[in-house]
Design a protein around this motif. Structure first.
Motif, PDB file in Angstrom:
ATOM      1  N   ARG A  53      35.149  41.614  51.025  1.00 52.46           N
ATOM      2  CA  ARG A  53      36.304  42.207  50.088  1.00 52.46           C
ATOM      3  C   ARG A  53      35.849  41.476  48.610  1.00 52.46           C
ATOM      4  NH1 ARG A  53      41.135  40.125  50.433  1.00 52.46           N
ATOM      5  NH2 ARG A  53      42.082  41.496  48.923  1.00 52.46           N
ATOM      6  N   GLY A  54      35.018  40.702  48.574  1.00 50.76           N
ATOM      7  CA  GLY A  54      34.478  40.057  47.451  1.00 50.76           C
ATOM      8  C   GLY A  54      34.532  38.747  47.098  1.00 50.76           C
ATOM      9  N   THR A  55      35.550  37.970  47.979  1.00 53.81           N
ATOM     10  CA  THR A  55      35.580  36.527  47.909  1.00 53.81           C
ATOM     11  C   THR A  55      34.376  35.575  47.539  1.00 53.81           C
ATOM     12  OG1 THR A  55      37.982  36.349  48.827  1.00 53.81           O
ATOM     13  CG2 THR A  55      36.592  34.244  48.533  1.00 53.81           C
ATOM     14  N   ILE A  56      33.957  35.074  46.335  1.00 49.00           N
ATOM     15  CA  ILE A  56      32.858  34.358  46.249  1.00 49.00           C
ATOM     16  C   ILE A  56      32.903  32.843  46.950  1.00 49.00           C
ATOM     17  CG2 ILE A  56      30.996  33.712  44.711  1.00 49.00           C
ATOM     18  CD1 ILE A  56      32.390  35.707  42.760  1.00 49.00           C
ATOM     19  N   ILE A  57      31.971  32.618  47.626  1.00 43.68           N
ATOM     20  CA  ILE A  57      32.128  31.156  48.401  1.00 43.68           C
ATOM     21  C   ILE A  57      30.644  30.454  48.041  1.00 43.68           C
ATOM     22  CG2 ILE A  57      32.276  29.957  50.395  1.00 43.68           C
ATOM     23  CD1 ILE A  57      33.470  32.378  51.716  1.00 43.68           C
ATOM     24  N   GLY A  58      30.670  29.543  47.122  1.00 46.98           N
ATOM     25  CA  GLY A  58      29.730  28.836  46.659  1.00 46.98           C
ATOM     26  C   GLY A  58      29.262  27.719  47.561  1.00 46.98           C
ATOM     27  N   ASN A  59      28.148  27.208  47.389  1.00 47.41           N
ATOM     28  CA  ASN A  59      27.739  26.264  48.009  1.00 47.41           C
ATOM     29  C   ASN A  59      26.798  25.150  47.171  1.00 47.41           C
ATOM     30  OD1 ASN A  59      27.173  24.697  50.676  1.00 47.41           O
ATOM     31  ND2 ASN A  59      25.180  25.649  50.866  1.00 47.41           N
ATOM     32  N   LEU A  60      27.465  23.907  47.158  1.00 47.62           N
ATOM     33  CA  LEU A  60      26.640  23.056  46.568  1.00 47.62           C
ATOM     34  C   LEU A  60      26.389  21.924  47.748  1.00 47.62           C
ATOM     35  CD1 LEU A  60      29.006  22.367  43.272  1.00 47.62           C
ATOM     36  CD2 LEU A  60      26.621  23.306  43.291  1.00 47.62           C
ATOM     37  N   VAL A  61      24.951  21.739  47.749  1.00 53.38           N
ATOM     38  CA  VAL A  61      24.668  20.818  49.073  1.00 53.38           C
ATOM     39  C   VAL A  61      24.812  19.348  48.705  1.00 53.38           C
ATOM     40  CG1 VAL A  61      22.752  20.204  50.403  1.00 53.38           C
ATOM     41  CG2 VAL A  61      22.987  22.583  49.710  1.00 53.38           C
ATOM     42  N   GLY A  62      25.700  18.685  49.854  1.00 45.50           N
ATOM     43  CA  GLY A  62      25.560  17.257  49.656  1.00 45.50           C
ATOM     44  C   GLY A  62      24.954  16.566  50.064  1.00 45.50           C
ATOM     45  N   CYS A 217      30.273  20.798  48.998  1.00 46.04           N
ATOM     46  CA  CYS A 217      31.254  21.434  48.207  1.00 46.04           C
ATOM     47  C   CYS A 217      31.160  22.798  47.868  1.00 46.04           C
ATOM     48  CB  CYS A 217      31.311  20.764  46.815  1.00 46.04           C
ATOM     49  SG  CYS A 217      32.742  21.273  45.846  1.00 46.04           S
ATOM     50  N   HIS A 218      32.083  23.697  48.191  1.00 40.02           N
ATOM     51  CA  HIS A 218      32.202  25.250  48.177  1.00 40.02           C
ATOM     52  C   HIS A 218      33.078  25.454  46.939  1.00 40.02           C
ATOM     53  CE1 HIS A 218      30.252  25.190  52.013  1.00 40.02           C
ATOM     54  NE2 HIS A 218      31.076  24.393  52.470  1.00 40.02           N
ATOM     55  N   PRO A 219      32.588  25.981  45.656  1.00 36.56           N
ATOM     56  CA  PRO A 219      33.538  26.655  44.708  1.00 36.56           C
ATOM     57  C   PRO A 219      33.789  27.856  45.295  1.00 36.56           C
ATOM     58  CG  PRO A 219      31.092  25.775  43.883  1.00 36.56           C
ATOM     59  CD  PRO A 219      31.237  25.837  45.322  1.00 36.56           C
ATOM     60  N   ILE A 220      34.871  28.235  45.354  1.00 34.65           N
ATOM     61  CA  ILE A 220      35.297  29.650  45.815  1.00 34.65           C
ATOM     62  C   ILE A 220      36.196  30.133  44.918  1.00 34.65           C
ATOM     63  CG2 ILE A 220      36.743  30.774  47.681  1.00 34.65           C
ATOM     64  CD1 ILE A 220      36.127  28.220  49.475  1.00 34.65           C
ATOM     65  N   PHE A 221      36.073  31.746  44.802  1.00 37.99           N
ATOM     66  CA  PHE A 221      36.506  32.431  43.607  1.00 37.99           C
ATOM     67  C   PHE A 221      37.306  33.571  44.524  1.00 37.99           C
ATOM     68  CE2 PHE A 221      32.934  30.129  41.801  1.00 37.99           C
ATOM     69  CZ  PHE A 221      33.344  30.023  40.668  1.00 37.99           C
ATOM     70  N   THR A 222      38.706  33.478  44.542  1.00 37.49           N
ATOM     71  CA  THR A 222      39.318  34.461  45.169  1.00 37.49           C
ATOM     72  C   THR A 222      39.888  35.714  44.621  1.00 37.49           C
ATOM     73  OG1 THR A 222      41.745  33.375  44.984  1.00 37.49           O
ATOM     74  CG2 THR A 222      40.256  32.470  46.830  1.00 37.49           C
ATOM     75  N   LEU A 223      40.457  36.576  45.114  1.00 37.13           N
ATOM     76  CA  LEU A 223      40.812  37.812  44.817  1.00 37.13           C
ATOM     77  C   LEU A 223      42.323  38.141  44.712  1.00 37.13           C
ATOM     78  CD1 LEU A 223      37.887  39.830  46.669  1.00 37.13           C
ATOM     79  CD2 LEU A 223      37.782  38.710  44.281  1.00 37.13           C
ATOM     80  N   SER A 224      43.035  37.504  45.340  1.00 42.02           N
ATOM     81  CA  SER A 224      44.644  38.049  45.736  1.00 42.02           C
ATOM     82  C   SER A 224      45.520  36.889  45.747  1.00 42.02           C
ATOM     83  CB  SER A 224      44.541  38.534  46.909  1.00 42.02           C
ATOM     84  OG  SER A 224      44.087  37.996  48.157  1.00 42.02           O
ATOM     85  N   GLY A 228      49.773  36.588  46.682  1.00 45.01           N
ATOM     86  CA  GLY A 228      50.253  35.680  47.994  1.00 45.01           C
ATOM     87  C   GLY A 228      49.245  35.536  48.818  1.00 45.01           C
ATOM     88  N   MET A 229      47.905  35.969  49.033  1.00 45.62           N
ATOM     89  CA  MET A 229      47.198  35.925  50.062  1.00 45.62           C
ATOM     90  C   MET A 229      46.121  34.794  49.757  1.00 45.62           C
ATOM     91  SD  MET A 229      46.586  39.994  51.374  1.00 45.62           S
ATOM     92  CE  MET A 229      47.225  40.495  49.676  1.00 45.62           C
ATOM     93  N   GLY A 230      45.283  35.141  48.704  1.00 47.11           N
ATOM     94  CA  GLY A 230      44.447  34.032  48.147  1.00 47.11           C
ATOM     95  C   GLY A 230      43.334  33.636  48.884  1.00 47.11           C
ATOM     96  N   LEU A 231      43.297  32.317  49.413  1.00 44.08           N
ATOM     97  CA  LEU A 231      42.141  31.721  49.983  1.00 44.08           C
ATOM     98  C   LEU A 231      42.308  31.762  51.518  1.00 44.08           C
ATOM     99  CD1 LEU A 231      39.840  29.612  49.691  1.00 44.08           C
ATOM    100  CD2 LEU A 231      41.378  27.845  49.674  1.00 44.08           C
ATOM    101  N   GLY A 232      43.230  32.243  51.900  1.00 42.07           N
ATOM    102  CA  GLY A 232      43.678  32.241  53.650  1.00 42.07           C
ATOM    103  C   GLY A 232      42.486  32.517  54.409  1.00 42.07           C
TER     104      GLY A 232
END
Length: 382
Positions: A53-62, A217-224, A228-232
């Protein structure tokens, strides 16, 4: 570990905010914003993945791969949708997200039909003062008492249908943005394009200064989030901490600040995690980040959506103080910069609780809130 000195690129943050504000993206109509953020992450050379659906899940390697943490913002905004084409060709609308029609009146909008974009204005049903006189002032403030006047020769339902307008078309409100010389930012949709700009600026600082990432660390950009849905659905099993970035409402009886970070202690869903919240407060105190604490009475966030979806994570929320939320909003550039600073310090900090790497800690490893949490005693910013 000693923190590496850094500064937030203020021009970059502001340019990102202004660019994001030009993109219409009410919940359910967010693809253009998704593409924009993906392009920015590509330029920053940040690895990421997309959900279907387009949620973006980034990845900063620790330096350590587990446990993971997530920092989340949302791309969607409030808006509206056509619910009826009236006999006179005007459009009745229903809100997308929770907001008052009081702030819709007078708004310039784009109506996204199946055949193209149309322009219009949201008006109260009784809009002509020379016709309705005092009825203008006495009509109720509800979504049933506003309508969209499309800027075409439309005088009937048939006219509207002939122009391709249909029930279910998205209606996006112009931001009407203004950047003041004194640092104030006034616009619709600072919720949460300002938070998104802060997160992008924080990621840029991590890259520019080669900031050490303590754990994945995961920067996440949600859509809803606005509905009330968001990151679920977006967290994997390794994530143990989730920090949201969003607006902090400023009003009488609230403690949010416009020129610093406001840490949410509780919202309408209940308290935020004790340890993660105090970890964020301690980072503010240690790094001289002006901050305040607040309790939000009618509020929901991406971090809460993760808990409601059943994720066993600690959740926290950092906010930028915003006046007139879900209306013509106002915040200050300093608040966004300080939010970005806190994110960078959080990314290079250790986990709030070391034993969270274990799904099932022993009773000896479990913590005691009343006795065990050390916190810096520096006073909050006022």
């Amino acid at each position: 570990m000693k923190n590496i000195p850094f500064t937030i690129d203020q021009d970059y943050l502001l340019n990102q905010l202004q660019s994001l504000l030009t993109i219409p993206c009410p919940t359910g109509f967010t693809d253009q914003a998704v593409c924009y953020v993906c392009h920015e992450l590509d330029k920053l050379k940040i690895d990421y993945s997309l959900t279907r659906r387009g949620t973006i899940i980034g990845n900063l390697v620790g330096k350590q791969q587990s446990p993971d943490r997530a920092v989340v913002t949302h791309l969607d905004t409030i808006g509206a949708m056509v619910r009826e084409i009236k006999a006179n060709g005007r459009l009745a609308i229903t809100p997308v997200g929770h907001w008052s029609s009081r702030f819709a009146e007078g708004g310039r909008v784009s109506v996204f039909t199946d055949v193209g974009e149309l322009r219009g204005t949201v008006l109260p049903i009784f809009a002509a003062g020379h016709v309705f006189n005092q009825e203008i002032d006495t009509q109720p403030v509800t979504w049933d008492h506003v309508e969209v006047r499309v800027d075409l020769e439309i005088h009937s339902q048939a006219d509207a249908l002939n122009h391709g307008i249909g029930v279910g078309d998205f209606v996006a409100f112009d931001p009407n943005s203004e950047v003041m010389e004194n640092g104030y930012l006034v616009s619709r949709h600072l919720d949460n394009k300002a938070g998104t700009a802060s997160l992008l600026a924080a990621i840029k600082a991590v890259k520019d200064y080669n900031i050490p990432v303590t754990i994945d660390c995961h920067p996440i950009f949600t859509l809803s989030e606005e509905t009330g849905m968001g990151l679920g659905h977006a967290l994997d099993c390794h994530v143990t901490e989730c920090v949201g970035i969003d607006i902090g409402p400023i009003a009488e009886g609230q403690n949010a600040i416009e020129r610093g970070v406001t840490i949410a202690m509780k919202d309408s869903s209940g308290p935020y995690d004790y340890y993660l919240t105090h970890h964020l407060i301690d980072l503010c105190c240690t790094n001289n980040i002006p901050h305040s604490r607040d309790v939000f009475r009618y509020y929901y966030s991406d971090a809460v959506s993760a808990i409601n979806a059943g994720h066993d994570v600690r959740h926290g929320l950092i906010t930028f103080g915003t006046d007139a939320t879900h209306g013509y909003e106002r915040t200050h550039l300093e608040a966004l910069i300080h939010c970005a600073r806190l994110i960078v310090h959080y990314i290079q900090s250790p986990p709030a609780i070391k034993t969270d790497a274990k799904a099932k800690p022993t009773t000896e490893e479990f913590t005691d809130q009343a006795a065990s949490y050390p916190t810096n005693n520096a006073p909050p910013f006022n």
